[in-house]
Design an enzyme around this catalytic site. Structure first.
Site, short mmCIF file in Angstrom:
data_model
loop_
_atom_site.label_atom_id
_atom_site.label_comp_id
_atom_site.label_asym_id
_atom_site.label_seq_id
_atom_site.Cartn_x
_atom_site.Cartn_y
_atom_site.Cartn_z
N SER A 126 22.35 30.27 56.77
CA SER A 126 21.52 31.30 57.64
C SER A 126 21.09 30.01 58.70
CB SER A 126 20.68 32.06 57.20
OG SER A 126 19.58 32.34 58.31
N TYR A 148 13.69 34.53 51.35
CA TYR A 148 15.15 34.25 52.03
C TYR A 148 15.30 33.00 52.87
CZ TYR A 148 19.26 35.38 54.93
OH TYR A 148 20.54 35.20 55.47
#
Length: 269
Positions: A156, A169
């Site tokens: 990401s 995350y």
């Protein structure tokens, strides 16, 4: 060029984790279109996994659906063994499975932390370890690839951009970035290529609330210099290239597929 390389993964076997929807589904279908036999891993979405399988087979490929929680060592080992029993070999691993359990730091529970770290960080480790053992044992299958194996992490932009309210995350993706580099350094001398793709804003169910309204879409677009929100196939095309011999000299690289979001990190806060 696309037509010329339509079967660049012919007779190779790939495992794609988290392939019942979104980016994972797009990657699994794209690899199948390029001739790979694909193991479609999923955790809970039976219907989505079957839809992925159906689309791969409609494109002329072979697919095997395996339900497994990548954070569980015994389930990962069983999945890889089933893949070997079915297809006889393994050439590609795409570590895509990931979850979010969002909360402000002071409200985040240990369970929210552990579940995200388990799926997003421990899961890729377990799968990469299992794949590496197979790659090292079988060596280079020169008839299908110049490499002994290919491991692709789906990370990401938040492996480099902090994300308030998502500490679990962002931490997991930062960990993936270093795990990929370390594995790439260790495995490259054995002919195994390890790389990452770091997506920006991609239209998937996990972030549908952010782009499905006009206001949300405009806010998201304001963070993307290229001026559009990505689609799963934007990531899938890069994954297919990384898995192919066209990328044979690429090892230890992170490719940001984000429409330029990381050019201005403050955009993604």
């Amino acid at each position: 060029m696309e037509a010329a390389n339509a079967k660049r993964l012919q007779n190779q076997v790939a495992i794609v984790t988290g392939a019942s929807s979104g980016i994972g589904q797009g990657i699994a279908i794209r690899l199948g279109q390029h001739g790979a036999n694909v193991v479609v891993n999923y955790h809970s979405d039976d219907e989505g996994a079957q839809a992925t399988k159906d689309q791969i087979e409609a494109a002329g490929g072979k697919a095997l659906v395996i339900k497994a929680d990548v954070s569980k060592e015994e389930e990962v080992e069983a999945m890889f063994q089933t893949a070997l029993d079915t297809f006889g070999t393994l050439d590609i691993l795409v570590n895509n499975a990931g979850i979010q359990k969002d909360a402000a730091l002071v409200d985040m529970t240990l369970d929210q932390w552990n579940k995200v770290i388990g799926t997003n960080l421990t899961g890729p480790f377990l799968c990469a370890r299992a794949a590496s053992k197979i790659f090292l044992k079988q060596g280079i299958r020169k008839e299908v690839s110049r490499a002994a194996g290919k491991i692709i992490f789906i990370s990401s932009v938040h492996d480099i951009i902090p994300w308030a309210g998502h500490v679990n995350y962002a931490t997991s993706k930062g960990g993936v970035a270093m795990m990929m580099k370390t594995m790439a350094q260790e495995l490259a001398p054995q002919g195994i290529r390890v790389n990452s793709i770091s997506p920006g804003a991609i239209k998937t169910d996990i972030n549908k609330e952010d782009w499905s309204s006009r206001e949300g879409e405009e806010k998201m677009l304001s963070q993307i210099p290229y001026g559009r929100i990505g689609e799963p196939d934007d990531i899938a095309r890069v994954a297919a290239w990384l898995a192919s011999d066209e990328a044979d000299y690429v090892a230890g690289a992170t490719i940001y597929v984000d429409g330029g979001m990381t050019l201005f990190p403050s955009f993604a806060e």
